[in-house]
Design a protein around this motif. Structure first.
Motif, PDB file in Angstrom:
ATOM      1  N   HIS A  15       0.835  -1.203   0.000  1.00 37.76           N
ATOM      2  CA  HIS A  15       0.000   0.000   0.000  1.00 37.76           C
ATOM      3  C   HIS A  15       0.870   1.252   0.000  1.00 37.76           C
ATOM      4  CE1 HIS A  15      -3.847  -2.101   0.737  1.00 37.76           C
ATOM      5  NE2 HIS A  15      -3.091  -2.960   1.420  1.00 37.76           N
ATOM      6  N   ASP A  87      -6.146   5.007   1.499  1.00 43.16           N
ATOM      7  CA  ASP A  87      -5.839   3.703   0.927  1.00 43.16           C
ATOM      8  C   ASP A  87      -6.190   2.630   1.949  1.00 43.16           C
ATOM      9  OD1 ASP A  87      -4.791   1.388  -0.170  1.00 43.16           O
ATOM     10  OD2 ASP A  87      -2.938   2.316  -0.864  1.00 43.16           O
ATOM     11  N   GLU A  88      -7.439   2.182   1.899  1.00 45.91           N
ATOM     12  CA  GLU A  88      -7.976   1.099   2.725  1.00 45.91           C
ATOM     13  C   GLU A  88      -7.899   1.385   4.229  1.00 45.91           C
ATOM     14  OE1 GLU A  88      -6.854  -2.866   1.598  1.00 45.91           O
ATOM     15  OE2 GLU A  88      -7.829  -2.657  -0.351  1.00 45.91           O
ATOM     16  N   MET A  90     -10.278   2.432   6.550  1.00 41.84           N
ATOM     17  CA  MET A  90     -11.724   2.573   6.428  1.00 41.84           C
ATOM     18  C   MET A  90     -12.295   3.689   7.297  1.00 41.84           C
ATOM     19  SD  MET A  90     -12.299   0.448   4.108  1.00 41.84           S
ATOM     20  CE  MET A  90     -11.641  -1.021   3.332  1.00 41.84           C
ATOM     21  N   MET A 106     -11.521   6.888  -1.825  1.00 44.75           N
ATOM     22  CA  MET A 106     -11.013   5.628  -1.299  1.00 44.75           C
ATOM     23  C   MET A 106     -10.224   4.899  -2.383  1.00 44.75           C
ATOM     24  SD  MET A 106     -12.034   5.464   1.887  1.00 44.75           S
ATOM     25  CE  MET A 106     -11.560   3.762   2.221  1.00 44.75           C
ATOM     26  N   LEU A 108      -8.636   1.228  -3.172  1.00 46.07           N
ATOM     27  CA  LEU A 108      -8.828  -0.145  -2.714  1.00 46.07           C
ATOM     28  C   LEU A 108      -8.088  -1.129  -3.603  1.00 46.07           C
ATOM     29  CD1 LEU A 108     -12.710  -0.177  -2.135  1.00 46.07           C
ATOM     30  CD2 LEU A 108     -10.940   0.447  -0.481  1.00 46.07           C
ATOM     31  N   TRP A 112     -15.606  -5.230  -1.242  1.00 49.00           N
ATOM     32  CA  TRP A 112     -16.024  -6.310  -0.352  1.00 49.00           C
ATOM     33  C   TRP A 112     -16.724  -7.441  -1.106  1.00 49.00           C
ATOM     34  CZ3 TRP A 112     -13.821  -6.880   4.010  1.00 49.00           C
ATOM     35  CH2 TRP A 112     -13.431  -5.776   4.785  1.00 49.00           C
ATOM     36  N   ASP A 121     -20.350  -3.320   0.623  1.00 43.16           N
ATOM     37  CA  ASP A 121     -19.862  -2.230  -0.221  1.00 43.16           C
ATOM     38  C   ASP A 121     -20.696  -0.961  -0.080  1.00 43.16           C
ATOM     39  OD1 ASP A 121     -17.651  -3.517  -1.294  1.00 43.16           O
ATOM     40  OD2 ASP A 121     -18.824  -4.471  -2.877  1.00 43.16           O
ATOM     41  N   VAL A 130     -14.450   5.835  -5.565  1.00 37.99           N
ATOM     42  CA  VAL A 130     -13.725   4.642  -5.138  1.00 37.99           C
ATOM     43  C   VAL A 130     -12.888   4.184  -6.320  1.00 37.99           C
ATOM     44  CG1 VAL A 130     -13.882   2.255  -4.366  1.00 37.99           C
ATOM     45  CG2 VAL A 130     -15.500   3.949  -3.492  1.00 37.99           C
ATOM     46  N   VAL A 132     -10.527   1.353  -7.512  1.00 32.23           N
ATOM     47  CA  VAL A 132     -10.032  -0.002  -7.280  1.00 32.23           C
ATOM     48  C   VAL A 132      -8.808  -0.180  -8.169  1.00 32.23           C
ATOM     49  CG1 VAL A 132     -10.581  -2.453  -7.268  1.00 32.23           C
ATOM     50  CG2 VAL A 132     -12.385  -0.777  -6.813  1.00 32.23           C
TER      51      VAL A 132
END
Length: 357
Positions: A15, A87-88, A90, A106, A108, A112, A121, A130, A132
């Motif tokens: 990360h 970065d993750e 939460m 966010m 990720l 989820w 999610d 978000v 990903v």
């Protein structure tokens, strides 16, 4: 003046490695300040690179009420930013939206839904976006969250050193056969020990006298091999390094944890790579991680070796990786994937800010 708060999850170095690439690009824009809050091993990674951050230790791998409360105590001492990038981590999302009333993006590895928890999610509904950081072909048709979703791809970086310069920096001759075993920032895990044992045994049968296995980890207190580790100068525990790219570029082949993010860097830079897959631990990762390895292997960008099949499977994969290194189609295969860089992610974040999100 633009103030950005960047939060990085620990759980190894992956990360922090990708976040630092984004942060450096964000800081290139005049008038931009980036503050960093980093959990556990992420703080250690930033320290290795002389990057100041506010460290925090989050229980339960950063999830749950206790982790959120530990984080909020830190955030209560931080000046309110213009943008929060998490970065993750939460717990940053509800604090950014409810307390600071500031936009939050966010980052990720997976949603989820990829863990079999699609309804979870909805937690991301409050996010302004978000991202990903995975291949677009791993995206499902629908997700439960109403937040804007993007799949820009893994954050990769081109290695600058050539093979000759990398070997010279490490004191290696051009004629030496060099294999690098890299297991990331969590090499004390049982699965890391299983990977290390399979890799070392595979490398030893057979091996030339002018060959070296460089292990990017500190030598463990307990032997990795069942019969006891053999002391010699051909298996070198090089320790944790802040410049693994030098070792990767110097190597004839690199062995790496299949579930780690470094596999993407190695594929992008066309380094002969074997992704070590530990079936016992892989079940705890999202399905998309396995799919990512499957896609890269099918494209001929890496080879895969299931550790449970023993050292012979690792050895065969090493031979395939070296044989395929000269394949001219490997460069073209890269175009079949979605990739991002620190610059492309930073540009998107600035786009959200400039749009007044």
């Amino acid at each position: 003046m633009t103030e950005i708060l960047f939060l990085t999850r620990g759980h190894g170095f992956g990360h922090a490695a990708r976040d630092l690439r984004v942060i450096r690009e964000l800081r290139r824009r005049p008038g931009t300040t980036v503050r960093i809050v980093a959990d556990g091993s992420a703080a250690a990674y930033y320290a290795m690179h002389d990057v100041p951050c506010t460290p925090v230790e989050l229980p339960d791998e950063g999830f749950g009420d206790a982790a959120a409360k530990a984080l909020w105590r830190i955030l209560a001492t931080v000046p309110r930013p213009d943008l929060v990038v998490s970065d993750e981590v939460m717990g940053a999302l509800p604090f950014a939206r409810k307390v600071w009333k500031r936009p939050c993006v966010m980052l990720l590895c997976a949603l989820w839904a990829e863990y079999g928890l699609p309804d979870a999610d909805r937690f991301f509904d409050a996010a302004d976006e978000v991202m990903v950081l995975d291949f677009p072909q791993n995206r499902r048709e629908t997700y439960a969250t109403t937040a804007p979703l993007s799949f820009p791809g893994p954050v990769v970086r081109s290695f600058t050193a050539g093979r000759g310069a990398a070997r010279a920096a490490l004191g290696l001759s051009e004629r030496e056969e060099v294999t690098v075993l890299s297991l990331g920032g969590m090499n004390a895990r049982p699965e890391s020990r299983r990977m290390a044992a399979a890799a070392i045994e595979a490398w030893r049968e057979p091996v030339r006298r002018d060959a070296r296995l460089l292990v990017l980890a500190d030598r463990p207190r307990e032997p990795v091999l069942d019969g006891g580790d053999v002391e010699d100068d051909q298996v070198v525990w090089a320790g944790v390094t802040n410049e693994p790219e030098t070792y990767y570029r110097a190597a004839d082949v690199v062995l790496n944890d299949a579930m780690g993010s470094a596999v993407c860097d190695l594929a992008w830079n066309r380094v002969p790579t074997v992704a070590l897959l530990d079936e016992t631990s892989a079940s705890g990762f999202p399905k998309t991680f396995r799919d990512r390895i499957r896609h890269l292997t099918a494209a001929g960008l890496i080879e895969t070796a299931p550790v449970h099949e023993g050292p012979s499977a690792v050895r065969r994969a090493m031979e395939r990786a070296r044989a395929g290194a000269a394949d001219p189609d490997r460069a073209a295969a890269l175009d079949g994937f979605g990739w991002s860089t620190g610059e492309t992610v930073a540009r998107r974040l600035f786009g959200l800010l400039d749009a007044g999100t």
